[in-house]
Design a protein around this motif. Structure first.
Motif, PDB file in Angstrom:
ATOM      1  N   GLU A  93       3.734   0.235  -1.469  1.00  0.00           N
ATOM      2  CA  GLU A  93       2.957  -0.429  -2.520  1.00  0.00           C
ATOM      3  C   GLU A  93       1.545  -0.768  -2.007  1.00  0.00           C
ATOM      4  O   GLU A  93       0.547  -0.499  -2.677  1.00  0.00           O
ATOM      5  CB  GLU A  93       3.705  -1.721  -2.883  1.00  0.00           C
ATOM      6  CG  GLU A  93       3.336  -2.329  -4.197  1.00  0.00           C
ATOM      7  CD  GLU A  93       4.234  -3.545  -4.512  1.00  0.00           C
ATOM      8  OE1 GLU A  93       4.227  -3.938  -5.670  1.00  0.00           O
ATOM      9  OE2 GLU A  93       4.887  -4.098  -3.593  1.00  0.00           O
ATOM     10  N   ILE A  94       1.479  -1.324  -0.809  1.00  0.00           N
ATOM     11  CA  ILE A  94       0.193  -1.705  -0.216  1.00  0.00           C
ATOM     12  C   ILE A  94      -0.652  -0.465   0.067  1.00  0.00           C
ATOM     13  O   ILE A  94      -1.854  -0.434  -0.229  1.00  0.00           O
ATOM     14  CB  ILE A  94       0.413  -2.556   1.071  1.00  0.00           C
ATOM     15  CG1 ILE A  94       0.869  -3.960   0.652  1.00  0.00           C
ATOM     16  CG2 ILE A  94      -0.842  -2.617   1.937  1.00  0.00           C
ATOM     17  CD1 ILE A  94       1.384  -4.828   1.777  1.00  0.00           C
ATOM     18  N   LEU A  95      -0.028   0.575   0.599  1.00  0.00           N
ATOM     19  CA  LEU A  95      -0.775   1.795   0.917  1.00  0.00           C
ATOM     20  C   LEU A  95      -1.269   2.494  -0.347  1.00  0.00           C
ATOM     21  O   LEU A  95      -2.366   3.052  -0.361  1.00  0.00           O
ATOM     22  CB  LEU A  95       0.089   2.735   1.762  1.00  0.00           C
ATOM     23  CG  LEU A  95      -0.647   3.916   2.419  1.00  0.00           C
ATOM     24  CD1 LEU A  95      -1.854   3.449   3.233  1.00  0.00           C
ATOM     25  CD2 LEU A  95       0.291   4.723   3.302  1.00  0.00           C
ATOM     26  N   ARG A  96      -0.486   2.445  -1.423  1.00  0.00           N
ATOM     27  CA  ARG A  96      -0.924   3.028  -2.703  1.00  0.00           C
ATOM     28  C   ARG A  96      -2.205   2.345  -3.178  1.00  0.00           C
ATOM     29  O   ARG A  96      -3.143   2.992  -3.630  1.00  0.00           O
ATOM     30  CB  ARG A  96       0.169   2.870  -3.769  1.00  0.00           C
ATOM     31  CG  ARG A  96       1.037   4.115  -3.936  1.00  0.00           C
ATOM     32  CD  ARG A  96       1.882   4.057  -5.199  1.00  0.00           C
ATOM     33  NE  ARG A  96       2.982   3.119  -5.107  1.00  0.00           N
ATOM     34  CZ  ARG A  96       4.172   3.420  -4.595  1.00  0.00           C
ATOM     35  NH1 ARG A  96       4.419   4.627  -4.137  1.00  0.00           N
ATOM     36  NH2 ARG A  96       5.127   2.517  -4.549  1.00  0.00           N
ATOM     37  N   LEU A  97      -2.234   1.011  -3.072  1.00  0.00           N
ATOM     38  CA  LEU A  97      -3.421   0.257  -3.493  1.00  0.00           C
ATOM     39  C   LEU A  97      -4.599   0.534  -2.565  1.00  0.00           C
ATOM     40  O   LEU A  97      -5.738   0.689  -3.020  1.00  0.00           O
ATOM     41  CB  LEU A  97      -3.115  -1.246  -3.533  1.00  0.00           C
ATOM     42  CG  LEU A  97      -2.106  -1.678  -4.601  1.00  0.00           C
ATOM     43  CD1 LEU A  97      -1.716  -3.141  -4.425  1.00  0.00           C
ATOM     44  CD2 LEU A  97      -2.653  -1.453  -6.006  1.00  0.00           C
ATOM     45  N   ALA A  98      -4.330   0.637  -1.265  1.00  0.00           N
ATOM     46  CA  ALA A  98      -5.387   0.952  -0.291  1.00  0.00           C
ATOM     47  C   ALA A  98      -5.968   2.341  -0.580  1.00  0.00           C
ATOM     48  O   ALA A  98      -7.178   2.554  -0.481  1.00  0.00           O
ATOM     49  CB  ALA A  98      -4.843   0.880   1.132  1.00  0.00           C
ATOM     50  N   ALA A  99      -5.089   3.283  -0.967  1.00  0.00           N
ATOM     51  CA  ALA A  99      -5.524   4.651  -1.271  1.00  0.00           C
ATOM     52  C   ALA A  99      -6.443   4.681  -2.490  1.00  0.00           C
ATOM     53  O   ALA A  99      -7.280   5.576  -2.632  1.00  0.00           O
ATOM     54  CB  ALA A  99      -4.318   5.556  -1.506  1.00  0.00           C
ATOM     55  N   LEU A 100      -6.303   3.692  -3.367  1.00  0.00           N
ATOM     56  CA  LEU A 100      -7.177   3.595  -4.547  1.00  0.00           C
ATOM     57  C   LEU A 100      -8.528   2.973  -4.199  1.00  0.00           C
ATOM     58  O   LEU A 100      -9.382   2.789  -5.064  1.00  0.00           O
ATOM     59  CB  LEU A 100      -6.497   2.751  -5.644  1.00  0.00           C
ATOM     60  CG  LEU A 100      -5.237   3.344  -6.274  1.00  0.00           C
ATOM     61  CD1 LEU A 100      -4.559   2.333  -7.183  1.00  0.00           C
ATOM     62  CD2 LEU A 100      -5.567   4.613  -7.042  1.00  0.00           C
ATOM     63  N   GLY A 101      -8.693   2.596  -2.902  1.00  0.00           N
ATOM     64  CA  GLY A 101      -9.972   2.034  -2.457  1.00  0.00           C
ATOM     65  C   GLY A 101     -10.054   0.520  -2.555  1.00  0.00           C
ATOM     66  O   GLY A 101     -11.126  -0.063  -2.429  1.00  0.00           O
ATOM     67  N   LYS A 102      -8.916  -0.139  -2.791  1.00  0.00           N
ATOM     68  CA  LYS A 102      -8.934  -1.604  -2.907  1.00  0.00           C
ATOM     69  C   LYS A 102      -9.093  -2.245  -1.529  1.00  0.00           C
ATOM     70  O   LYS A 102      -8.571  -1.744  -0.543  1.00  0.00           O
ATOM     71  CB  LYS A 102      -7.649  -2.098  -3.575  1.00  0.00           C
ATOM     72  CG  LYS A 102      -7.558  -1.658  -5.029  1.00  0.00           C
ATOM     73  CD  LYS A 102      -6.491  -2.413  -5.786  1.00  0.00           C
ATOM     74  CE  LYS A 102      -6.367  -1.901  -7.205  1.00  0.00           C
ATOM     75  NZ  LYS A 102      -7.110  -2.670  -8.162  1.00  0.00           N
ATOM     76  N   THR A 103      -9.819  -3.354  -1.479  1.00  0.00           N
ATOM     77  CA  THR A 103     -10.027  -4.073  -0.218  1.00  0.00           C
ATOM     78  C   THR A 103      -8.788  -4.898   0.109  1.00  0.00           C
ATOM     79  O   THR A 103      -7.914  -5.097  -0.751  1.00  0.00           O
ATOM     80  CB  THR A 103     -11.227  -5.037  -0.333  1.00  0.00           C
ATOM     81  OG1 THR A 103     -10.887  -6.035  -1.308  1.00  0.00           O
ATOM     82  CG2 THR A 103     -12.502  -4.325  -0.748  1.00  0.00           C
ATOM     83  N   THR A 104      -8.750  -5.408   1.341  1.00  0.00           N
ATOM     84  CA  THR A 104      -7.628  -6.250   1.773  1.00  0.00           C
ATOM     85  C   THR A 104      -7.493  -7.452   0.827  1.00  0.00           C
ATOM     86  O   THR A 104      -6.390  -7.795   0.409  1.00  0.00           O
ATOM     87  CB  THR A 104      -7.857  -6.725   3.230  1.00  0.00           C
ATOM     88  OG1 THR A 104      -7.942  -5.560   4.050  1.00  0.00           O
ATOM     89  CG2 THR A 104      -6.718  -7.596   3.718  1.00  0.00           C
TER      90      THR A 104
END
Length: 200
Positions: A146-157
């Motif tokens: 879930e976290i990696l999917r959001l990171a892949a969308l370019g979302k910041t920490t």
């Protein structure tokens, strides 16, 4: 009569599959779509017996459509057709409760046979696809995916933390663990590895 729906973004293949399966005495193609969103809307409306679904389609993937159909309690059985032997895809297909997971380059007779078997409640999986999946299991937990999917969308920490109701420190720890598990130097590389395997 087995009522079929076919979702495939390659129009020539879509047309060929439809024509060949319509020649089977006990089958009728009642609808077709070239992207996942069209497919989902049509399947919910037409309620076919079996849906043949390509994995990689525009708007929504075949797996996303299968997941959505499961959530909505659809009675239609889904057979995923793929050219990609990615372990993560198979894992997601199983979780989506699909009835078949087959390679696109099989014979039309084998596909027709698989459709008939699905109608009797059996699940049909190509041995080549299942072997790869068993050999290479997804090392990421659901939360890490879930976290990696959001990171892949370019979302910041910070954005990931806000969306998942976690602290920024917790998200950083997860990302560090993800990079460690995938042998990646940064989150972008980690996302690339996971996407390549079909894990996110």
């Amino acid at each position: 009569m087995i009522r079929l729906f076919i979702a495939e973004d390659q129009r020539m293949l879509l047309s060929a599959l439809g024509s060949l399966l319509d020649l089977e005495e006990d089958m009728k193609v009642i609808g077709q779509a070239a992207n996942g969103e069209e497919a989902l809307a049509a399947i919910l409306k037409l309620e076919p017996d079996v849906c043949l679904m390509d994995i990689e389609m525009p708007v929504k993937s075949g797996l996303e459509v299968a997941e959505e159909l499961t959530k909505r309690g659809s009675k239609s059985k889904v057979i995923i057709l793929t050219t990609f032997a990615r372990p993560g895809y198979f894992e997601r297909a199983l979780k989506s409760n699909v009835h078949g997971y087959l390679l696109k380059d099989g014979e039309i007779d084998e596909l027709a046979d698989a459709i008939r078997k699905c109608m009797t409640g059996k699940r049909i999986f190509s041995p080549e696809l299942t072997f790869d999946a068993i050999r290479k299991a997804n090392p990421l937990s659901e939360r890490e995916q879930e976290i990696l999917r959001l990171a892949a969308l370019g979302k910041t920490t910070k954005e990931i933390a806000a969306e998942l109701f976690l602290s920024a420190g917790t998200v950083r720890n997860y990302i560090s663990e993800i990079m460690n598990k995938l042998g990646a130097k940064n989150r972008t590389e980690a996302a690339k590895v996971a996407e390549g395997e079909g894990w996110i």
